[in-house]
Design a protein around this motif. Structure first.
Motif, short mmCIF file in Angstrom:
data_model
loop_
_atom_site.label_atom_id
_atom_site.label_comp_id
_atom_site.label_asym_id
_atom_site.label_seq_id
_atom_site.Cartn_x
_atom_site.Cartn_y
_atom_site.Cartn_z
N ALA A 1 0.99 -1.29 0.15
CA ALA A 1 0.34 -0.44 -0.09
C ALA A 1 0.64 0.93 0.02
CB ALA A 1 -0.92 0.44 1.01
N ASP A 2 0.69 1.88 -0.70
CA ASP A 2 1.20 3.75 -0.16
C ASP A 2 0.07 4.69 0.86
OD1 ASP A 2 2.31 5.89 -1.91
OD2 ASP A 2 1.12 6.45 -3.02
N ARG A 3 1.12 3.91 1.92
CA ARG A 3 1.20 4.91 2.68
C ARG A 3 1.88 4.01 3.94
NH1 ARG A 3 -4.24 3.09 6.27
NH2 ARG A 3 -3.15 3.43 7.94
N ASP A 4 2.32 4.41 5.03
CA ASP A 4 3.59 3.94 5.90
C ASP A 4 3.35 3.14 6.34
OD1 ASP A 4 5.30 4.81 7.99
OD2 ASP A 4 4.32 4.40 9.44
N ALA A 5 4.68 2.12 6.23
CA ALA A 5 3.70 0.91 6.54
C ALA A 5 5.09 0.39 7.59
CB ALA A 5 4.07 0.12 5.74
N GLU A 6 5.56 1.77 8.41
CA GLU A 6 6.66 1.11 9.55
C GLU A 6 5.95 -0.47 11.15
OE1 GLU A 6 9.42 3.02 13.28
OE2 GLU A 6 8.03 4.50 11.63
N ALA A 7 5.03 0.00 11.20
CA ALA A 7 4.00 -0.94 12.04
C ALA A 7 4.44 -2.38 11.42
CB ALA A 7 3.04 -0.82 12.51
N VAL A 8 4.27 -2.58 10.64
CA VAL A 8 3.88 -4.24 9.52
C VAL A 8 5.68 -4.67 9.17
CG1 VAL A 8 3.71 -5.11 7.36
CG2 VAL A 8 2.04 -3.38 8.52
N THR A 9 6.65 -3.43 8.88
CA THR A 9 7.84 -3.51 8.69
C THR A 9 8.46 -4.06 9.96
OG1 THR A 9 8.79 -1.89 8.12
CG2 THR A 9 8.23 -3.08 6.18
N TYR A 10 7.52 -3.46 11.09
CA TYR A 10 8.44 -4.11 12.07
C TYR A 10 8.25 -4.73 13.28
CZ TYR A 10 10.51 -2.78 17.03
OH TYR A 10 11.20 -3.02 18.01
N SER A 11 7.32 -5.49 12.97
CA SER A 11 6.17 -6.65 12.87
C SER A 11 7.35 -7.57 12.40
CB SER A 11 5.09 -6.52 12.78
OG SER A 11 4.55 -7.80 12.94
N LEU A 12 7.43 -7.94 11.09
CA LEU A 12 8.22 -8.44 10.16
C LEU A 12 9.22 -9.34 11.16
CD1 LEU A 12 6.95 -7.53 6.62
CD2 LEU A 12 6.43 -10.33 7.91
N TRP A 13 10.30 -8.04 10.78
CA TRP A 13 11.57 -7.77 11.28
C TRP A 13 11.85 -8.40 12.61
CZ3 TRP A 13 14.13 -3.10 13.50
CH2 TRP A 13 15.86 -3.00 13.86
N VAL A 14 11.27 -8.02 13.51
CA VAL A 14 11.86 -8.57 15.52
C VAL A 14 10.73 -9.74 15.84
CG1 VAL A 14 12.03 -6.18 15.68
CG2 VAL A 14 9.92 -7.00 15.99
N ASP A 15 9.63 -9.86 15.05
CA ASP A 15 8.73 -10.74 15.25
C ASP A 15 8.38 -12.46 14.64
OD1 ASP A 15 7.41 -9.77 17.63
OD2 ASP A 15 6.42 -8.86 16.88
N TRP A 16 8.69 -11.99 13.21
CA TRP A 16 8.67 -13.00 12.67
C TRP A 16 10.09 -13.59 11.66
CZ3 TRP A 16 4.48 -15.89 12.01
CH2 TRP A 16 2.98 -15.20 12.90
N PHE A 17 10.65 -12.49 11.37
CA PHE A 17 11.81 -12.84 10.89
C PHE A 17 13.10 -13.27 12.42
CE2 PHE A 17 11.13 -10.22 6.46
CZ PHE A 17 10.48 -10.65 5.98
N GLU A 18 13.29 -12.91 12.74
CA GLU A 18 14.23 -12.90 13.97
C GLU A 18 13.83 -14.49 14.87
OE1 GLU A 18 14.72 -9.83 16.76
OE2 GLU A 18 16.11 -8.34 15.40
N ASP A 19 12.65 -15.01 14.22
CA ASP A 19 12.12 -16.06 15.12
C ASP A 19 12.77 -17.20 14.00
OD1 ASP A 19 11.01 -18.60 16.28
OD2 ASP A 19 9.24 -17.43 16.86
N ARG A 20 13.63 -18.23 13.99
CA ARG A 20 13.76 -19.26 13.24
C ARG A 20 12.67 -20.26 13.14
NH1 ARG A 20 19.23 -19.24 11.42
NH2 ARG A 20 19.67 -16.88 11.66
N THR A 21 11.70 -20.30 13.63
CA THR A 21 10.57 -20.79 13.59
C THR A 21 9.64 -20.47 12.50
OG1 THR A 21 9.66 -20.74 15.45
CG2 THR A 21 11.08 -22.12 15.58
N THR A 22 9.53 -19.43 12.18
CA THR A 22 8.65 -18.60 11.60
C THR A 22 9.46 -18.20 10.69
OG1 THR A 22 8.98 -16.28 13.42
CG2 THR A 22 6.94 -18.45 13.64
N SER A 23 10.99 -17.23 10.42
CA SER A 23 11.46 -16.68 9.11
C SER A 23 11.64 -16.89 8.00
CB SER A 23 12.72 -16.64 9.60
OG SER A 23 13.67 -18.04 10.31
#
Length: 247
Positions: free
Chosen positions: A101-123
């Motif tokens: 989307a053409d709007r700020d996505a900081e909450a979404v990208t931060y969620s991906l980074w620290v919650d989904w990508f840093e967790d090796r069970t979900t990355s």
């Protein structure tokens, strides 16, 4: 779904005012979006009138409305709960839509980074769902929303295991418009505490990027990778050595 989220909050006695939010239980107390998220976002997943898929959609509507990272935390908690996992198609489509989307996505990208990508069970699953599975489509279509989504994912992909992201990184080389984002992903892979790089392969990618030679931190990253360093925290003095070598 933003309108549906607003109606749902109204049913909980929560409404938006000029400078924030108020609840019927304490109408004189002004609430921030973060306070609303902490107090009510989790309740979405106990909503008996909705099935699980619609609860997820409503939660993403709250995210659109409040633009607060805590909403994504409640989504992750629900996915990991005894009643989880959440329907994968709805969950990941929610992420993909907001990344494009053409709007700020900081909450979404931060969620991906620290919650989904840093967790090796979900990355691996998370990276595949938001980019890896359709990078060929991104290259073929090159539409603005797809490029926007891909760029945002690449920039926060540092913690994703190298074996998972390398094929997508290599395909991304075919899109010069994404080279700046790919460079940021490589740099984050080196600097992030949970970053993951294979030095020689990352250096090979770095050398193929179509970026100005004086791109900030390009020379330092090339220096540490050429020396065989894959992560700043495992070689804490390597980056400083690279900086000194340029002075």
């Amino acid at each position: 779904m933003e309108a549906a989220a607003r109606r749902w909050l109204a049913d909980q006695g929560v409404s938006q005012v000029r400078d924030g939010w108020v609840s019927a239980g304490a109408p004189d107390l002004l609430l921030t979006s973060n306070q609303v998220a902490h107090s009510w976002a989790g309740d979405v997943f106990a909503e008996e009138d909705l099935d699980t898929a619609d609860r997820v959609r409503l939660a993403f509507g709250l995210l659109d409305l409040l633009d607060d990272y805590w909403v994504t935390c409640e989504i992750r908690f629900a996915d990991d709960s005894a009643e989880g996992p959440l329907p994968a198609d709805v969950l990941w489509e929610g992420y993909r839509q907001r990344l494009a989307a053409d709007r700020d996505a900081e909450a979404v990208t931060y969620s991906l980074w620290v919650d989904w990508f840093e967790d090796r069970t979900t990355s691996a699953t998370a990276f595949a769902e938001v980019l890896g599975n359709d990078i060929d489509r991104v290259v073929a279509e090159r539409s603005e929303p797809l490029l926007r989504r891909a760029g945002r994912v690449l920039e926060c992909s540092g913690p994703v295991p190298w074996s998972v992201k390398e094929p997508t990184y290599r395909t991304t080389l075919r899109l010069p418009a994404l080279h700046p984002a790919l460079f940021k992903g490589l740099r984050a892979g080196y600097h992030d505490v949970y970053g993951d790089l294979e030095p020689s392969a990352a250096l090979s990618l770095l050398d193929e990027l179509d970026l100005p030679a004086d791109t900030r931190h390009m020379a330092e990253l090339r220096h540490v990778l050429a020396a065989g360093h894959g992560n700043h925290y495992r070689s804490p003095h390597a980056w400083d050595d690279a900086v000194r070598s340029r002075s």
